[in-house]
Write an enzyme that holds these catalytic residues in place. Structure first.
Site, PDB file in Angstrom:
ATOM      1  N   ASN A  29       0.819  -1.151   0.063  1.00  0.00           N
ATOM      2  CA  ASN A  29      -0.022   0.037  -0.082  1.00  0.00           C
ATOM      3  C   ASN A  29       0.921   1.296  -0.046  1.00  0.00           C
ATOM      4  OD1 ASN A  29      -2.257   2.007   2.066  1.00  0.00           O
ATOM      5  ND2 ASN A  29      -2.755   0.875  -0.112  1.00  0.00           N
ATOM      6  N   HIS A  34       7.500   5.648   0.916  1.00  0.00           N
ATOM      7  CA  HIS A  34       7.966   4.354   0.681  1.00  0.00           C
ATOM      8  C   HIS A  34       8.948   4.663  -0.756  1.00  0.00           C
ATOM      9  CE1 HIS A  34       4.475   2.524   2.469  1.00  0.00           C
ATOM     10  NE2 HIS A  34       5.281   1.788   3.284  1.00  0.00           N
ATOM     11  N   GLY A 149      12.039   3.926   7.415  1.00  0.00           N
ATOM     12  CA  GLY A 149      11.706   5.309   7.465  1.00  0.00           C
ATOM     13  C   GLY A 149      11.633   5.702   8.907  1.00  0.00           C
ATOM     14  N   LYS A 150      12.110   6.829   9.208  1.00  0.00           N
ATOM     15  CA  LYS A 150      12.224   7.726  10.591  1.00  0.00           C
ATOM     16  C   LYS A 150      10.570   7.756  11.126  1.00  0.00           C
ATOM     17  CE  LYS A 150      16.204  10.170  10.599  1.00  0.00           C
ATOM     18  NZ  LYS A 150      16.843  11.535  10.918  1.00  0.00           N
TER      19      LYS A 150
END
Ligand code: PAF
Length: 291
Positions: A29, A34, A149-150
């Site tokens: 998704n 991303h 990811g942060k």
């Protein structure tokens, strides 16, 4: 881009590659956040001829019994197109039977001081589920580097520690959070929000910004201490609650290990991060800001 569903095909593809991959694990998704991680992976691969490998797997182990495993959006065809356009070389999208052919009795259990705080306190077992699948994916993909990811700040910290403690030769790289124009952090779960909730959702990042401003002011006045931090956290919680949110936490922690900073550390300019989780209607959102 090669679309691969089995472990055997994945091993063959990575064995044929001239260098170890750079890896971006996801649950699909996909959104721009991303895709930015894929581009970052491409940059890390550079001219080294390392393939960029992404995975899409909605990992049952990290969902609680009352969470959204069944309804988590599965958008494989669109995701594959986006990944290809972003420069991904191999997409590994195993079925549940492929990744967990037996009930996954062996688990990677992170230490309680990393995993049972913040998100872990509200989602018991979440980081065991994440660590187990990420460790397994690392074994299968054998990357030289992996990008997370942060936005999932605690997850990144847990994975960094797992790699160190398990002696995995993988560089873990953090990717900056991407935000919509109004400041809302991009997340697959934003898709659950109604139009009215989507407008309201920006208030979570506003609450974090208010804490960041408050911390900056207290730093200028040399008055940043545990008590003034606690007051800022409480104000942010109250502001969200007043608007109809159900906040789980708004907490200022040390970036290093997400423990609370002591007065001495606060006075010495310890790098901090404010992390928040709150429910808006039926949707639970998380966000964070480094301070
Ligand atoms: O951040 C995610 O999407 C998931 O937690 C991850 C790292 C892919 C593990 O399932």
């Amino acid at each position: 881009m090669k679309l691969i569903h089995t472990i055997a095909e994945l091993r063959a593809a990575t064995a044929a590659a001239p260098a170890a991959p750079v890896f971006v694990p996801t649950m699909g998704n996909l959104h721009e956040g991303h895709l930015a991680l894929i581009k970052q992976a491409r940059d890390i691969a550079g001219t080294s001829s390392s393939p960029v490998v992404a995975s899409i797997f909605v990992n049952r182990l990290q969902f609680g019994p009352n969470e959204d495993f069944d309804t988590y959006p599965r958008t494989m065809a669109r995701d594959a197109e986006l990944l290809q356009a972003a420069g991904c070389d191999i997409l590994f999208a195993p079925s549940e039977a492929e990744l967990y052919p037996q009930p996954q009795g062996f688990k990677v259990v992170p230490p309680t001081e990393l995993a049972d705080i913040l998100e872990g306190a509200f989602r018991p077992g979440f980081f065991t589920g994440v660590s187990t699948v990420v460790h397994k994916l690392f074994n299968l993909v054998q990357p030289k580097a992996a990008v997370f990811g942060k936005k999932d700040y605690q997850q990144l910290m847990v994975i960094r520690n797992m790699v160190v403690q398990m002696g995995l030769p993988i560089q873990i790289v953090g990717g900056e959070t991407l935000r919509a124009d109004d400041g809302l952090a991009l997340s697959s779960r934003n898709g659950y929000l109604s139009a009215a909730e989507r407008q309201e959702a920006v208030q979570l990042s506003q609450a974090l910004r208010a804490v960041r401003e408050g911390v900056a002011q207290q730093r200028v006045l040399a008055q940043l201490n545990a008590a003034s931090v606690a007051a800022l956290e409480a104000q942010a919680m109250a502001a969200l609650a007043q608007r109809g949110w159900a906040p789980d936490y708004v907490l200022v922690r040390r970036q290093f290990d997400l423990t609370p900073a002591t007065d001495a550390q606060l006075q010495q300019g310890e790098p901090l991060v404010c992390l928040a989780a709150a429910k808006l209607g039926q949707t639970r959102l998380i966000d964070n800001l480094e301070l």
